[in-house]
Design a protein around this motif. Structure first.
Motif, short mmCIF file in Angstrom:
data_model
loop_
_atom_site.label_atom_id
_atom_site.label_comp_id
_atom_site.label_asym_id
_atom_site.label_seq_id
_atom_site.Cartn_x
_atom_site.Cartn_y
_atom_site.Cartn_z
N GLU A 153 47.50 60.27 68.97
CA GLU A 153 46.87 59.66 70.14
C GLU A 153 45.95 58.52 69.72
O GLU A 153 45.85 57.51 70.43
CB GLU A 153 46.07 60.72 70.91
N LEU A 154 45.31 58.65 68.59
CA LEU A 154 44.44 57.60 68.09
C LEU A 154 45.20 56.30 67.91
O LEU A 154 44.75 55.22 68.32
CB LEU A 154 43.81 58.04 66.77
N ASP A 155 46.39 56.38 67.31
CA ASP A 155 47.20 55.18 67.10
C ASP A 155 47.66 54.57 68.42
O ASP A 155 47.66 53.35 68.59
CB ASP A 155 48.42 55.53 66.23
N GLY A 165 43.09 43.47 74.76
CA GLY A 165 41.79 42.88 74.49
C GLY A 165 40.61 43.76 74.84
O GLY A 165 39.48 43.27 74.97
N TRP A 166 40.85 45.08 74.99
CA TRP A 166 39.76 46.01 75.28
C TRP A 166 39.25 46.65 74.00
O TRP A 166 39.93 46.66 72.97
CB TRP A 166 40.24 47.13 76.21
N VAL A 167 38.06 47.22 74.09
CA VAL A 167 37.52 48.06 73.03
C VAL A 167 37.27 49.44 73.63
O VAL A 167 36.50 49.58 74.59
CB VAL A 167 36.22 47.49 72.45
N ALA A 168 37.94 50.44 73.08
CA ALA A 168 37.87 51.79 73.63
C ALA A 168 36.76 52.58 72.97
O ALA A 168 36.83 52.85 71.76
CB ALA A 168 39.21 52.51 73.44
N PRO A 169 35.72 52.99 73.73
CA PRO A 169 34.72 53.90 73.16
C PRO A 169 35.32 55.30 73.04
O PRO A 169 35.88 55.82 74.01
CB PRO A 169 33.59 53.86 74.19
N ILE A 170 35.25 55.90 71.87
CA ILE A 170 35.93 57.17 71.66
C ILE A 170 35.02 58.19 70.96
O ILE A 170 34.08 57.84 70.26
CB ILE A 170 37.22 57.02 70.82
N THR A 171 35.35 59.45 71.19
CA THR A 171 34.92 60.54 70.32
C THR A 171 36.19 61.19 69.79
O THR A 171 37.27 61.04 70.38
CB THR A 171 34.09 61.60 71.06
N LEU A 172 36.08 61.87 68.68
CA LEU A 172 37.18 62.70 68.21
C LEU A 172 36.89 64.13 68.62
O LEU A 172 35.81 64.68 68.30
CB LEU A 172 37.33 62.62 66.69
N ARG A 173 37.82 64.74 69.35
CA ARG A 173 37.65 66.15 69.71
C ARG A 173 38.07 67.01 68.53
O ARG A 173 39.23 67.00 68.11
CB ARG A 173 38.45 66.52 70.95
N VAL A 174 37.12 67.76 68.02
CA VAL A 174 37.33 68.58 66.84
C VAL A 174 37.70 70.00 67.26
O VAL A 174 37.10 70.56 68.18
CB VAL A 174 36.06 68.62 65.97
N ASN A 175 38.68 70.57 66.60
CA ASN A 175 39.00 71.99 66.78
C ASN A 175 38.30 72.75 65.65
O ASN A 175 38.73 72.68 64.50
CB ASN A 175 40.50 72.22 66.73
N PRO A 176 37.22 73.48 65.96
CA PRO A 176 36.42 74.09 64.90
C PRO A 176 36.97 75.42 64.39
O PRO A 176 36.39 76.02 63.48
CB PRO A 176 35.06 74.30 65.57
N LEU A 205 39.81 61.18 59.60
CA LEU A 205 40.36 60.49 60.76
C LEU A 205 39.28 59.65 61.45
O LEU A 205 39.58 58.56 61.96
CB LEU A 205 40.95 61.51 61.73
N TYR A 206 38.05 60.11 61.44
CA TYR A 206 36.96 59.33 62.00
C TYR A 206 36.78 58.03 61.21
O TYR A 206 36.61 56.94 61.78
CB TYR A 206 35.67 60.14 61.98
N GLU A 207 36.84 58.15 59.88
CA GLU A 207 36.73 56.95 59.04
C GLU A 207 37.88 55.99 59.34
O GLU A 207 37.68 54.77 59.42
CB GLU A 207 36.73 57.36 57.57
N ARG A 208 39.06 56.53 59.51
CA ARG A 208 40.21 55.68 59.83
C ARG A 208 40.05 55.01 61.19
O ARG A 208 40.42 53.85 61.37
CB ARG A 208 41.49 56.51 59.80
N SER A 209 39.50 55.74 62.16
CA SER A 209 39.34 55.17 63.50
C SER A 209 38.45 53.94 63.49
O SER A 209 38.63 53.02 64.28
CB SER A 209 38.78 56.22 64.46
N ALA A 210 37.49 53.92 62.56
CA ALA A 210 36.58 52.78 62.47
C ALA A 210 37.29 51.53 61.99
O ALA A 210 36.78 50.41 62.19
CB ALA A 210 35.41 53.12 61.55
N SER A 211 38.44 51.69 61.37
CA SER A 211 39.17 50.53 60.85
C SER A 211 40.29 50.08 61.78
O SER A 211 40.91 49.03 61.54
CB SER A 211 39.77 50.88 59.48
N LEU A 212 40.58 50.84 62.83
CA LEU A 212 41.67 50.49 63.72
C LEU A 212 41.20 49.49 64.78
O LEU A 212 40.07 49.59 65.28
CB LEU A 212 42.22 51.74 64.41
N LEU A 215 39.14 50.01 68.81
CA LEU A 215 38.45 51.30 68.92
C LEU A 215 37.00 51.18 68.49
O LEU A 215 36.67 50.46 67.55
CB LEU A 215 39.13 52.36 68.05
N LYS A 216 36.13 51.93 69.18
CA LYS A 216 34.73 52.02 68.80
C LYS A 216 34.36 53.51 68.73
O LYS A 216 34.05 54.13 69.74
CB LYS A 216 33.84 51.31 69.82
#
Length: 452
Positions: A153-155, A165-176, A205-212, A215-216
Motif C-alpha cells: 500500500e505504501l508503494d 503532485g500531492w504530498v500524503a501525510p501518513i502513519t504506519l499502522r503497526v501490528n504489535p 519501512l518507516y525509513e523507506r517511506s521517508a525516501s519515497l 509521502l510525508k
C-alpha cells in the motif's frame, strides 16, 4: 418482581440491574421505559417497530467523559470517532460539534463524514484495502493522515500522490502481535490478523517511506481490537510502539504523531466497562514522555450504550417437551447482526412497566428470518411477554443499524434521535418497493406465463 429466580442463568443481570447500569434509561409507572426524557412507547406508537433509537444527550455525555478523562491525565489527543460503528449523519454531526473528528475505512465513510460537516483535517483514513480512487479522494480532500497498513500500500500511495503532485501525510499502522483478550472476530493486533505491518518490519519501512516521493511520514498507528476492558493489552501495545518511536528516532528520522487506535469496551452483560481514565493512564504511562501528538479512535465506547432497538413480540411459540418457549420478535438478524455474527449478548427490557413486573421465565428470543442463527437469546430469563408486547434490545448504538441488511426482503428499520424530551425521525422506514427499485430485467428474459 424484577429479580430472576435461582437458575443456570441467575448471573445474568435482571431488569433492575440493567436499568441501574444505564442512567439514560428509566422505567416510569405510566409511561414505561424511557430513553432520556422520551417514552419509547410514544415512539413505537408513532413510528412502529422495529425502530432504532439513539440518545443525543447520552452521546454528548459520553464524549465529554472521554475527553475529560484525557485532559485530566494531562493529555490532549485528537479524538476521531470510528465511523464504522455508526455512520448516521446526525450522529457524526453531534460528535463533530463536540470537537470530534472521524476515523474512516472507505471512500463512502469519508464522504459521509464530510457531508456531516467533519473538517477534512480532522479525518484519518484506516483500512487494509484502500483503492487508488479512495486514496486520491482522501488526498484531494486534504485529510489529516492516512494509516498505511502494508508495504504494498505504501508503494501505491506514493504513486498516487506523486503522480498528482500531492504530498500524503501518513502513519504506519503497526501490528504489535498483542492479544487484546476479546472475541476472535474483533481482535486486530495479532500477527495472524490481516491488519497492520509486522512489528519487525516497521522501522525499516518507516525509513523507506521517508525516501519515497509524495509521502510525508508522521509516525505510527496501532489498533489491537474492539470491546477491550482490560488495560494490560493496551499497555503492551503502546510500549512496543514507544520502543519503535525511539528506534526510528535513533536513525535520525522525525516522529511527531502516535495514533493509539480505539477499542475501549462497554458493559453489555456484566463486564466492567473500560474506563477512559484507565486508558488515559495507559497512554500516559507508555507514551507520555515521547513528545508526540496523540490521537485516539473510539467508536463503541461513545455510541454503543447511547442506542437501542425497539421491537415487539409477533407471537409466542411453545417449546417442545418442557423446553423454553420461543418469543418471535419483528426484529431479526438482518437488523441486529451482532448476536448471530459474534454470539454477542444484548440486554432485553420490556417497554411496559406492567410487563416488567411480571414473573420471569426462561425463553428463547428469536427473529422471523429463515435462519437458525436468527437468535437474540437462548434460555434468557425475562418477565413473561405475550403477543404484542414491546421490548428494547439494549446497547445497539454501535455496530447496530450500520450493519443491517435487507435479507429475506425485509426493509431497513426506521431510525429516531432523542434529545432530552424531544425526538425526531432521522431515517424513514425503508419502503418495501425500494428493495427492487434498482433491479433491471433484461429484455431477453421472458415474463412468467399467465395463469396458474
Amino acid at each position: 418482581m424484577l429479580d430472576c429466580p435461582s437458575s443456570p442463568a441467575e448471573q445474568d443481570p435482571t431488569v433492575a440491574d440493567l436499568l441501574a447500569a444505564r442512567p439514560h434509561l428509566s422505567m416510569h409507572a405510566l409511561d414505561g421505559l424511557t430513553l432520556e426524557d422520551v417514552p419509547l412507547n410514544a415512539i413505537a406508537d408513532a413510528v412502529g417497530t422495529p425502530t432504532w433509537v439513539m440518545g443525543a444527550g447520552t452521546l454528548r455525555a459520553r464524549y465529554r467523559l472521554l475527553d475529560g478523562a484525557m485532559r485530566g491525565a494531562g493529555l490532549a489527543p485528537s479524538i476521531h470517532f470510528a465511523v464504522k460503528a455508526n455512520d448516521h449523519l446526525a450522529v457524526l454531526r453531534i460528535l463533530a460539534a463536540e470537537g470530534a473528528g472521524a476515523d474512516v475505512v472507505s471512500g463512502g465513510e469519508l464522504r459521509r463524514a464530510r457531508a456531516a460537516g467533519v473538517p477534512a483535517g480532522r479525518i484519518v483514513f484506516s483500512g487494509v484495502g484502500k483503492t487508488r480512487e479512495e486514496m486520491a479522494l482522501a488526498l484531494a480532500e486534504g485529510i489529516g493522515h492516512i494509516a498505511v497498513e502494508s508495504a504494498e500500500e505504501l508503494d501505491i500511495l506514493s504513486d498516487v500522490a506523486a503522480s498528482s503532485g500531492w504530498v500524503a501525510p501518513i502513519t504506519l499502522r503497526v501490528n504489535p502481535d498483542v492479544d487484546a483478550g476479546t472475541h476472535e472476530k474483533i481482535t486486530t493486533g495479532l500477527s495472524t490478523n490481516k491488519f497492520g505491518i509486522a512489528y519487525a518490519r516497521a522501522a525499516a519501512l518507516y525509513e523507506r517511506s521517508a525516501s519515497l516521493p509524495g509521502l510525508k511520514p508522521l509516525g505510527f498507528s496501532v489498533h489491537i481490537g474492539s470491546q477491550i476492558v482490560a488495560m494490560a493489552p493496551y499497555r503492551a501495545a503502546f510500549a512496543r510502539v514507544a520502543d519503535l518511536v525511539r528506534a526510528v528516532r535513533a536513525r535520525g528520522l522525525p516522529v511527531s504523531l502516535v495514533d493509539c487506535g480505539g477499542g475501549l469496551g462497554i458493559t453489555y452483560r456484566d463486564e466492567v466497562e473500560g474506563a477512559p481514565e484507565a486508558l488515559a493512564g495507559a497512554i500516559r504511562a507508555e507514551l507520555g514522555d515521547l513528545d508526540v501528538r496523540l490521537a485516539i479512535e473510539p467508536g463503541r465506547w461513545l455510541a454503543g450504550s447511547a442506542g437501542l432497538l425497539l421491537s415487539r413480540v409477533i407471537l409466542r411459540k411453545a417449546g417442545e417437551d418442557g423446553l423454553p418457549s420461543f418469543l418471535i420478535l419483528d426484529a431479526a438478524m438482518n437488523d441486529l447482526m451482532r448476536p448471530s455474527l459474534y454470539e454477542a449478548w444484548h440486554g432485553i427490557l420490556p417497554v411496559s412497566a406492567r410487563d416488567a413486573t411480571r414473573p420471569v421465565e426462561a425463553v428463547n428470543v428469536v427473529g422471523p428470518v429463515c435462519e437458525s442463527a436468527d437468535s437474540f437469546a437462548d434460555g434468557r430469563f425475562l418477565p413473561r411477554l405475550d403477543e404484542g408486547a414491546r421490548v428494547a434490545l439494549l446497547d445497539t448504538g454501535a455496530y447496530g443499524a450500520v450493519m443491517s441488511s435487507t435479507y429475506n426482503g425485509r426493509p431497513l428499520a426506521a431510525q429516531v434521535l432523542v434529545d432530552g424530551g424531544r425526538w425526531s425521525v432521522i431515517r424513514e422506514r425503508q419502503p418495501v418497493e425500494s428493495l427492487w427499485a434498482a433491479d433491471r430485467i433484461p429484455d431477453w428474459v421472458m415474463p412468467a406465463p399467465a395463469g396458474g
